[in-house]
Design an enzyme around this catalytic site. Structure first.
Site, mmCIF file in Angstrom:
data_model
loop_
_atom_site.group_PDB
_atom_site.id
_atom_site.type_symbol
_atom_site.label_atom_id
_atom_site.label_comp_id
_atom_site.label_asym_id
_atom_site.label_seq_id
_atom_site.Cartn_x
_atom_site.Cartn_y
_atom_site.Cartn_z
ATOM 1 N N ASP A 169 0.600 -1.347 -0.131
ATOM 2 C CA ASP A 169 0.060 -0.121 -0.141
ATOM 3 C C ASP A 169 0.874 1.219 -0.032
ATOM 4 O O ASP A 169 1.633 1.284 -0.829
ATOM 5 C CB ASP A 169 -1.242 -0.082 1.224
ATOM 6 C CG ASP A 169 -2.152 0.881 1.105
ATOM 7 O OD1 ASP A 169 -3.075 0.462 0.424
ATOM 8 O OD2 ASP A 169 -2.057 2.062 1.826
ATOM 9 N N TYR A 296 -2.337 11.492 0.686
ATOM 10 C CA TYR A 296 -2.850 11.152 -0.832
ATOM 11 C C TYR A 296 -2.394 12.473 -1.539
ATOM 12 O O TYR A 296 -2.323 12.563 -2.599
ATOM 13 C CB TYR A 296 -3.942 10.833 -0.662
ATOM 14 C CG TYR A 296 -4.453 9.478 -0.034
ATOM 15 C CD1 TYR A 296 -4.474 8.294 -1.069
ATOM 16 C CD2 TYR A 296 -4.132 8.952 1.298
ATOM 17 C CE1 TYR A 296 -4.686 7.124 -0.809
ATOM 18 C CE2 TYR A 296 -4.452 7.639 1.433
ATOM 19 C CZ TYR A 296 -4.576 6.648 0.500
ATOM 20 O OH TYR A 296 -4.644 5.478 0.980
ATOM 21 N N HIS A 350 -4.933 -7.911 0.834
ATOM 22 C CA HIS A 350 -4.474 -6.643 1.119
ATOM 23 C C HIS A 350 -3.472 -6.496 2.529
ATOM 24 O O HIS A 350 -2.406 -5.856 2.428
ATOM 25 C CB HIS A 350 -5.339 -5.453 0.881
ATOM 26 C CG HIS A 350 -4.740 -4.198 0.940
ATOM 27 N ND1 HIS A 350 -3.952 -4.011 -0.386
ATOM 28 C CD2 HIS A 350 -4.589 -2.994 1.690
ATOM 29 C CE1 HIS A 350 -3.717 -2.609 -0.170
ATOM 30 N NE2 HIS A 350 -3.957 -2.079 1.108
#
Length: 372
Positions: A169, A296, A350
């Site tokens: 990630d 982000y 994940h």
């Protein structure tokens, strides 16, 4: 160790009392009849989780668990970096830095600590909180800037000449930046993803497998990618609600964990409700959800800065593709890292370090001890 002080998690009772009041006074919005998870986080599931949060979840017990491993705060370029540091018991333990992602935390790796620090093939584990997450400095940086801090932490604060790195990630982006910028000190790296097509690739250079992967990713983004678009464009607008309401925070985190999964996988991936809530609590008690989603936006800005582009390095890389993860082909990974091991795993997703810790730990051990 240089410029490092010991650290213990110690949340005030006032914070916990305030949390209880907020949970009890939640204004539930209601949900479309029979909608389940189709419209986002299921209200019936969330209400049941909140009941457990109020009546059975014990933060003090979890706090003691978090404090069972040595933790520190390092001054790295003037920033406070929180990290766990657990020495391996083998004679020639390899230094390994593990980097988490979103919406998890350094807690992502707690199950593999005993698995990787025992035996002859062990590791000195360094598990930091990314700036803007958990108990590190509340500031949002790009992945490349975090990689710069990790290099200093490992070589200057902790004194390792060379080290190994792994992450998924956001942790993948940080690890990829490490091998690109510092191939002289990173001896090997491991990835569970390597990035996704952004529509800028020349189709003429892509294999059929890569084109299929790009189509699958595009479909996934249309269905599940709203969170990343909001984080990358309007993180501050989102932050007010998430920082003010523990139920809103839990809902947003659960919505992502649930992507492509089912409610039973949500809890299994995090090892049960206690572990799921502890991960959410780390965001709540530190008030870092705002800076975590802001990363982000910081990353989106630097993607368009050519000076921040990363070159593929010769650092040997291992790649493991878990079944409930984007199924990219080997040639896609080879665009970004020097793939010397590429494995399709039989189970996990994940959050593999939480869901299948034995499998994930063995994958790391076998790869890092095979390259030198």
């Amino acid at each position: 160790m240089k410029n490092v002080t010991e650290f213990k998690v110690a949340v005030s009772q006032q914070v916990l009392d305030d949390l209880k009041n907020r949970l009890q006074n939640t204004r539930w919005p209601g949900e479309a009849q029979g909608s389940g998870w189709d419209y986002g986080t299921s209200e019936s599931y969330l209400q049941d989780l909140v009941r457990y949060w109020l009546s059975e979840y014990d933060w003090r017990k979890q706090e003691s668990f978090l404090n069972q491993y040595p933790q520190y705060i390092a001054d790295v370029n003037g920033l406070k970096i929180h990290f766990q540091y657990i020495k391996g018991k083998g004679k020639n333990a390899k230094p390994l830095i593990l980097t988490h992602g979103w919406p998890d935390s350094y807690y992502r790796f707690h199950k593999i600590i005993p698995l990787l620090t025992e035996g002859d093939q062990s590791f000195d584990l360094v598990i930091p909180s990314i700036p803007g997450f958990g108990f590190s400095e509340k500031t949002a940086l790009s992945s490349g800037d975090v990689a710069d801090l990790w290099k200093i932490l490992m070589t200057e604060n902790l004194g390792y000449e060379k080290f190994y790195a792994a992450g998924g990630d956001i942790g993948m982006e940080v690890t990829k930046a490490l091998v690109s910028k510092y191939p002289d000190v990173v001896a090997g790296a491991h990835f569970t993803d390597v990035g996704y097509p952004r529509g800028q690739e020349d189709p003429a250079t892509m294999t059929e497998a890569e084109k299929k992967f790009a189509q699958d990713v595009q479909q996934w983004w249309y269905a599940e990618g709203a969170y990343a678009m909001v984080h990358s464009t309007k993180p501050q607008s989102l932050a007010y609600g998430l920082n003010d309401s523990p139920v809103a925070l839990a809902s947003w985190v659960l919505s992502f964990i649930n992507a492509g999964a089912t409610p039973d996988i949500i809890e299994r991936a995090f090892g049960g409700r206690d572990e799921l809530l502890t991960n959410i609590m780390i965001y709540w008690v530190t008030q870092t959800i705002a800076t975590s989603v802001r990363m982000y936006k910081t990353g989106a800005i630097t993607q368009w800065d050519n000076s921040q582009s990363l070159k593929k390095s010769n650092v040997p890389a291992g790649v493991a593709v878990f079944p409930r993860e984007a199924q990219f082909p080997k040639e896609w990974a080879e665009r970004f890292v020097n793939v010397v091991s590429f494995r399709k795993m039989g189970e996990g997703g994940h959050f593999a370090a939480l869901e299948v810790p034995d499998v994930f730990a063995e994958e790391l051990r076998s790869f890092f001890y095979s390259i030198n």
